[in-house]
Write a protein that holds these residues in place. Structure first.
Motif, PDB file in Angstrom:
ATOM      1  N   GLN A 122       3.132  -7.022  -8.876  1.00 24.55           N
ATOM      2  CA  GLN A 122       4.438  -7.309  -8.288  1.00 24.55           C
ATOM      3  C   GLN A 122       5.357  -6.093  -8.354  1.00 24.55           C
ATOM      4  O   GLN A 122       6.042  -5.767  -7.385  1.00 24.55           O
ATOM      5  CB  GLN A 122       5.085  -8.488  -9.018  1.00 24.55           C
ATOM      6  N   GLN A 123       5.364  -5.395  -9.507  1.00 22.40           N
ATOM      7  CA  GLN A 123       6.183  -4.194  -9.617  1.00 22.40           C
ATOM      8  C   GLN A 123       5.694  -3.103  -8.679  1.00 22.40           C
ATOM      9  O   GLN A 123       6.496  -2.389  -8.069  1.00 22.40           O
ATOM     10  CB  GLN A 123       6.187  -3.694 -11.062  1.00 22.40           C
ATOM     11  N   ALA A 124       4.380  -2.951  -8.557  1.00 23.19           N
ATOM     12  CA  ALA A 124       3.834  -1.949  -7.647  1.00 23.19           C
ATOM     13  C   ALA A 124       4.220  -2.250  -6.198  1.00 23.19           C
ATOM     14  O   ALA A 124       4.539  -1.352  -5.415  1.00 23.19           O
ATOM     15  CB  ALA A 124       2.313  -1.881  -7.793  1.00 23.19           C
ATOM     16  N   GLN A 125       4.230  -3.550  -5.857  1.00 22.27           N
ATOM     17  CA  GLN A 125       4.628  -3.931  -4.499  1.00 22.27           C
ATOM     18  C   GLN A 125       6.102  -3.637  -4.258  1.00 22.27           C
ATOM     19  O   GLN A 125       6.488  -3.153  -3.187  1.00 22.27           O
ATOM     20  CB  GLN A 125       4.343  -5.410  -4.279  1.00 22.27           C
ATOM     21  N   LEU A 126       6.960  -3.922  -5.247  1.00 20.12           N
ATOM     22  CA  LEU A 126       8.380  -3.620  -5.112  1.00 20.12           C
ATOM     23  C   LEU A 126       8.610  -2.120  -4.945  1.00 20.12           C
ATOM     24  O   LEU A 126       9.446  -1.688  -4.149  1.00 20.12           O
ATOM     25  CB  LEU A 126       9.148  -4.137  -6.333  1.00 20.12           C
ATOM     26  N   ALA A 127       7.866  -1.321  -5.723  1.00 23.13           N
ATOM     27  CA  ALA A 127       8.009   0.128  -5.608  1.00 23.13           C
ATOM     28  C   ALA A 127       7.623   0.608  -4.215  1.00 23.13           C
ATOM     29  O   ALA A 127       8.331   1.417  -3.596  1.00 23.13           O
ATOM     30  CB  ALA A 127       7.163   0.813  -6.675  1.00 23.13           C
ATOM     31  N   SER A 128       6.503   0.114  -3.694  1.00 24.97           N
ATOM     32  CA  SER A 128       6.049   0.539  -2.365  1.00 24.97           C
ATOM     33  C   SER A 128       7.019   0.105  -1.280  1.00 24.97           C
ATOM     34  O   SER A 128       7.297   0.844  -0.337  1.00 24.97           O
ATOM     35  CB  SER A 128       4.656  -0.032  -2.092  1.00 24.97           C
ATOM     36  N   ARG A 129       7.559  -1.114  -1.416  1.00 25.85           N
ATOM     37  CA  ARG A 129       8.506  -1.598  -0.414  1.00 25.85           C
ATOM     38  C   ARG A 129       9.763  -0.746  -0.362  1.00 25.85           C
ATOM     39  O   ARG A 129      10.404  -0.645   0.687  1.00 25.85           O
ATOM     40  CB  ARG A 129       8.892  -3.046  -0.714  1.00 25.85           C
ATOM     41  N   ASN A 130      10.118  -0.155  -1.461  1.00 31.90           N
ATOM     42  CA  ASN A 130      11.324   0.664  -1.523  1.00 31.90           C
ATOM     43  C   ASN A 130      11.038   2.143  -1.321  1.00 31.90           C
ATOM     44  O   ASN A 130      11.893   2.987  -1.605  1.00 31.90           O
ATOM     45  CB  ASN A 130      12.036   0.442  -2.860  1.00 31.90           C
ATOM     46  N   GLY A 131       9.823   2.481  -0.864  1.00 33.35           N
ATOM     47  CA  GLY A 131       9.526   3.859  -0.496  1.00 33.35           C
ATOM     48  C   GLY A 131       9.043   4.737  -1.629  1.00 33.35           C
ATOM     49  O   GLY A 131       9.051   5.957  -1.494  1.00 33.35           O
ATOM     50  N   PHE A 132       8.606   4.154  -2.746  1.00 30.27           N
ATOM     51  CA  PHE A 132       8.097   4.932  -3.864  1.00 30.27           C
ATOM     52  C   PHE A 132       6.578   4.790  -3.924  1.00 30.27           C
ATOM     53  O   PHE A 132       6.058   3.665  -3.980  1.00 30.27           O
ATOM     54  CB  PHE A 132       8.696   4.448  -5.186  1.00 30.27           C
ATOM     55  N   PRO A 133       5.820   5.897  -3.918  1.00 29.13           N
ATOM     56  CA  PRO A 133       4.364   5.794  -4.090  1.00 29.13           C
ATOM     57  C   PRO A 133       4.043   5.179  -5.442  1.00 29.13           C
ATOM     58  O   PRO A 133       4.680   5.492  -6.448  1.00 29.13           O
ATOM     59  CB  PRO A 133       3.890   7.251  -4.010  1.00 29.13           C
ATOM     60  N   ALA A 134       3.064   4.290  -5.490  1.00 28.14           N
ATOM     61  CA  ALA A 134       2.682   3.609  -6.727  1.00 28.14           C
ATOM     62  C   ALA A 134       1.171   3.672  -6.883  1.00 28.14           C
ATOM     63  O   ALA A 134       0.423   3.385  -5.939  1.00 28.14           O
ATOM     64  CB  ALA A 134       3.158   2.158  -6.719  1.00 28.14           C
ATOM     65  N   TYR A 135       0.698   4.074  -8.051  1.00 31.49           N
ATOM     66  CA  TYR A 135      -0.730   4.184  -8.364  1.00 31.49           C
ATOM     67  C   TYR A 135      -1.038   3.345  -9.589  1.00 31.49           C
ATOM     68  O   TYR A 135      -0.179   3.122 -10.456  1.00 31.49           O
ATOM     69  CB  TYR A 135      -1.115   5.643  -8.610  1.00 31.49           C
ATOM     70  N   GLN A 136      -2.305   2.884  -9.671  1.00 30.16           N
ATOM     71  CA  GLN A 136      -2.711   2.058 -10.797  1.00 30.16           C
ATOM     72  C   GLN A 136      -3.026   2.873 -12.041  1.00 30.16           C
ATOM     73  O   GLN A 136      -3.052   2.332 -13.143  1.00 30.16           O
ATOM     74  CB  GLN A 136      -3.934   1.212 -10.422  1.00 30.16           C
ATOM     75  N   SER A 137      -3.243   4.163 -11.898  1.00 31.98           N
ATOM     76  CA  SER A 137      -3.590   4.987 -13.050  1.00 31.98           C
ATOM     77  C   SER A 137      -3.212   6.430 -12.768  1.00 31.98           C
ATOM     78  O   SER A 137      -2.987   6.825 -11.613  1.00 31.98           O
ATOM     79  CB  SER A 137      -5.091   4.889 -13.351  1.00 31.98           C
ATOM     80  N   MET A 138      -3.152   7.225 -13.834  1.00 33.44           N
ATOM     81  CA  MET A 138      -2.890   8.645 -13.686  1.00 33.44           C
ATOM     82  C   MET A 138      -4.032   9.331 -12.958  1.00 33.44           C
ATOM     83  O   MET A 138      -3.821  10.291 -12.213  1.00 33.44           O
ATOM     84  CB  MET A 138      -2.676   9.283 -15.068  1.00 33.44           C
ATOM     85  N   GLU A 139      -5.251   8.834 -13.150  1.00 34.64           N
ATOM     86  CA  GLU A 139      -6.400   9.442 -12.474  1.00 34.64           C
ATOM     87  C   GLU A 139      -6.271   9.305 -10.962  1.00 34.64           C
ATOM     88  O   GLU A 139      -6.559  10.237 -10.201  1.00 34.64           O
ATOM     89  CB  GLU A 139      -7.707   8.794 -12.952  1.00 34.64           C
ATOM     90  N   GLY A 140      -5.807   8.115 -10.512  1.00 32.18           N
ATOM     91  CA  GLY A 140      -5.616   7.931  -9.077  1.00 32.18           C
ATOM     92  C   GLY A 140      -4.560   8.861  -8.511  1.00 32.18           C
ATOM     93  O   GLY A 140      -4.713   9.387  -7.402  1.00 32.18           O
ATOM     94  N   LEU A 141      -3.496   9.091  -9.286  1.00 32.61           N
ATOM     95  CA  LEU A 141      -2.455  10.016  -8.836  1.00 32.61           C
ATOM     96  C   LEU A 141      -2.984  11.441  -8.788  1.00 32.61           C
ATOM     97  O   LEU A 141      -2.701  12.191  -7.843  1.00 32.61           O
ATOM     98  CB  LEU A 141      -1.243   9.917  -9.776  1.00 32.61           C
ATOM     99  N   VAL A 142      -3.761  11.821  -9.787  1.00 35.91           N
ATOM    100  CA  VAL A 142      -4.326  13.175  -9.802  1.00 35.91           C
ATOM    101  C   VAL A 142      -5.222  13.403  -8.590  1.00 35.91           C
ATOM    102  O   VAL A 142      -5.159  14.450  -7.927  1.00 35.91           O
ATOM    103  CB  VAL A 142      -5.102  13.404 -11.117  1.00 35.91           C
ATOM    104  N   GLN A 143      -6.074  12.422  -8.269  1.00 36.35           N
ATOM    105  CA  GLN A 143      -6.963  12.579  -7.118  1.00 36.35           C
ATOM    106  C   GLN A 143      -6.158  12.687  -5.815  1.00 36.35           C
ATOM    107  O   GLN A 143      -6.498  13.460  -4.918  1.00 36.35           O
ATOM    108  CB  GLN A 143      -7.927  11.380  -7.046  1.00 36.35           C
TER     109      GLN A 143
END
Length: 665
Positions: free
Chosen positions: A74-95
């Protein structure tokens, strides 16, 4: 909150105990791209308005903000709706960074980047105002609140060695429309102008200021020493008389006196001990009970303009210094209905898991996000069977351990003609107000002040964009009429509108004005006056503590700030509606529009006072801190032999009994 600045990123680890007032100033001062890692059960980003304020900070300080959320979809969805990229882990962000995903998306979104103050707006060829962002960047960094505490250091993140351009925009996503009270136009972010305008100093509140007048000490008179008399020569002495031997007295009398003296001493000591024991016993019976914790009502933000849902629909309970429950027992927390209910209700909050004498409990409310403050006013902790959780509190009051309540006793004040209690004033602010209910405006005064002031931000910001782009005088006039409708209210809007002007807003949502325009007897009262009335009522309650009085006084000061700024917005709007089309296209119109935007932003988000370097708080701060008034202290209780529990009010113990007709279900 933990922070790591190693490499090209500022990584902030947001912990469950971090609140918005501490976190957002830290975010505002960062110079690198920011990665926000949210811990499990973190409360800061549970509401949509948390992301709204964060977007305002992002644009104001030209920041890059990315979320790493592993535990809440739910928090990840709120972040995306407001224009903020959201990742499930640091590894996903690094990739994603290594794959160059951000660079490509930033190139595609470059047309929506806000212009800097030095760029020429005409060079962009503005054709459609809806494609442009509402705010501009370039706000001085001094407008954020100062950091209130130190940050901790954590180990370098995996992003430390990955280069990332700092001065480019983060990828933007099309936000999903959020639920707002007025569905005419999407809700904007609070804009901030590149040049901060300093408003005149606000008038001081005489009733909140105390001036110490020091009395001068009387002059000290010097002491004049008297001269010593002259020394006279000694007179001749006569020979001493003959010495007689002392007369022998019997030794029986000193022994009698010694016995009597010792008896008197023992009697005095004994009387002192008896008196001391009695005094301590009386003091132990009349001393104020010690608080062991507090229950606070919070809001999920799942609002509905037709009901009070999403307001005070959750509770957080924190207790400390609890003894371990008896073997085979557990502590259970309950919300209880009002004492004067014919059929008192109870809401099971759950069992308390004690860890070193402390416990934390979060109750997320029901599926309908019902307003719990409308249904309950008391909290109880019982000690009952651990193997079979009870469905309702025990009717045996010997199992009651801790209790707290909002006072429902009418306040004794000359102006309290309606016999309101502390609980009544609190509910009018945060749950339901009778005047607003008659006007079909549920939810209390606090939420409507917040929502309607936010609409002013949207309308005033769009005026500047249009004037700079096309100088559409009709659009400028329409938006100004909307602003006046919310400031005056539909009952008194005729004072400012030209004849035969259309009503361009939802009539129901504008039935109550934000500011007073008709004097002290205005009906219905404005939101500003109505909130001030109920906060003054809270101050008149007998059980209002010193800390709570200071908190309410701070809220009243912020109301003065908001009222001052909104009054300036109304003055500028009154000038604009009187202009013809030719006058609206003159440069002076842009000056009025800029003033309206500045004062609307200040009313909503506050303003840094350059003379004191302190924030003059606005509606956003008022909204959050007024919610904090809905909290109850818990104190130990001990039934007498009959099972009757004394009613406990902070600072006093009253002999009246608490009667609950809770039956087992």
């Amino acid at each position: 909150m933990k922070k790591n600045d190693a490499g090209d990123f500022s990584v902030l680890y947001v912990e469950p105990t971090d609140d918005r007032a501490e976190l957002f100033p830290v975010i505002a001062e960062q110079k690198k791209p920011i990665v926000l890692m949210l811990a499990e059960q973190v409360q800061t980003f549970q509401r949509p308005d948390d992301f709204t304020v964060l977007k305002h900070i992002k644009r104001q300080y030209d920041l890059t903000i990315i979320f790493v959320i592993a535990h809440s979809a739910q928090q990840a969805q709120l972040a995306s709706r407001n224009g903020f990229p959201a990742y499930q882990s640091m590894e996903g962000l690094v990739q994603a960074v290594k794959a160059g995903q951000f660079t490509r998306q930033r190139t595609l979104a470059r047309s929506t980047v806000p212009l800097s103050p030095k760029q020429d707006m005409k060079a962009m060829g503005i054709a459609n105002r809806n494609t442009l962002p509402l705010g501009s960047k370039g706000q001085p960094a001094g407008s954020a609140e100062p950091i209130t505490g130190p940050t901790k250091s954590i180990q370098p993140s995996p992003l430390a060695d990955i280069p990332f351009p700092i001065h480019e925009e983060v990828p933007t996503f099309a936000p999903t429309p959020q639920l707002t009270f007025n569905r005419e136009t999407p809700r904007p972010l609070p804009p901030v102008r590149p040049q901060q305008r300093i408003s005149q100093p606000l008038p001081a509140r005489p009733q909140l200021q105390q001036q110490r007048i020091s009395q001068p000490l009387p002059p000290v008179r010097p002491q004049i020493s008297q001269p010593l008399p002259p020394i006279e020569p000694p007179l001749p002495q006569s020979p001493p008389p003959p010495v007689r031997p002392p007369r022998q007295h019997p030794r029986r009398m000193p022994a009698v006196f010694a016995v009597i003296t010792m008896a008197l001493i023992l009697a005095i000591i004994g009387s002192f001990l008896v008196f001391s024991h009695s005094f301590q016993s009386i003091a132990s019976q009349t001393a104020a009970p010690t608080s062991i914790g507090r229950l606070a009502f919070t809001s999920s933000g799942q609002l509905n303009e037709s009901s009070s849902q999403g307001i005070a629909d959750q509770v957080v309970l924190d207790v400390h210094n609890l003894p371990a429950p008896a073997a085979g027992k557990k502590y259970y927390a309950w919300l209880l209905g009002d004492k004067n209910q014919n059929d008192p209700t109870s809401i099971a909050l759950g069992a308390l898991n004690i860890n070193n004498g402390s416990a934390h409990l979060f109750y997320a409310g029901d599926a309908q996000h019902s307003n719990l403050l409308l249904q309950s006013s008391r909290v109880l902790v019982t000690e009952e069977d651990a193997t079979m959780p009870p469905l309702s509190p025990s009717v045996d009051m010997h199992n009651w351990r801790y209790y707290g309540e909002f006072s429902s006793t009418p306040i004794k004040a000359a102006d309290n003609t309606k016999n309101y209690s502390y609980l009544d004033h609190l509910r009018h602010l945060l749950a339901a107000d009778p005047t607003l209910d008659e006007l079909e405006l549920p939810g209390g005064l606090n939420v409507w002040l917040y929502n309607n002031t936010g609409k002013l931000v949207e309308w005033t910001t769009s005026m500047r964009e249009t004037w700079q782009g096309t100088k559409d005088s009709e659009f400028i006039r329409r938006q100004t009429l909307r602003v006046l409708a919310y400031l005056d209210g539909t009952t008194y809007l005729y004072k400012d509108l030209p004849p035969k002007s259309p009503l361009l807003v939802n009539e129901r949502l504008a039935r109550v004005g934000l500011v007073n325009v008709a004097g002290p007897n205005q009906q219905p009262p404005s939101y500003m006056d109505h909130i001030e009335h109920h906060m003054s009522g809270l101050l008149e309650a007998d059980n209002t503590s010193t800390a709570l009085r200071k908190q309410i006084n701070d809220l009243s000061t912020s109301l003065d700030n908001i009222n001052f700024w909104l009054g300036k917005v109304r003055q500028d709007a009154q000038k604009i509606v009187k202009m013809d089309d030719n006058q609206l296209k003159q440069p002076g119109t842009l000056t009025l529009i800029n003033d309206m935007i500045d004062n609307t932003n200040h009313a909503f988000a506050g303003q840094l006072d350059p003379s004191t370097n302190q924030m003059r708080q606005g509606v956003t701060w008022l909204h959050d801190n007024m919610q904090a008034l809905a909290s109850i202290d818990l104190t130990p209780i001990k039934p007498d032999s009959s099972g009757v529990v004394p009613q406990i009010v902070p600072g006093n113990i009253h002999p009246r009994a608490i009667v609950l007709n809770t039956a087992k279900r």
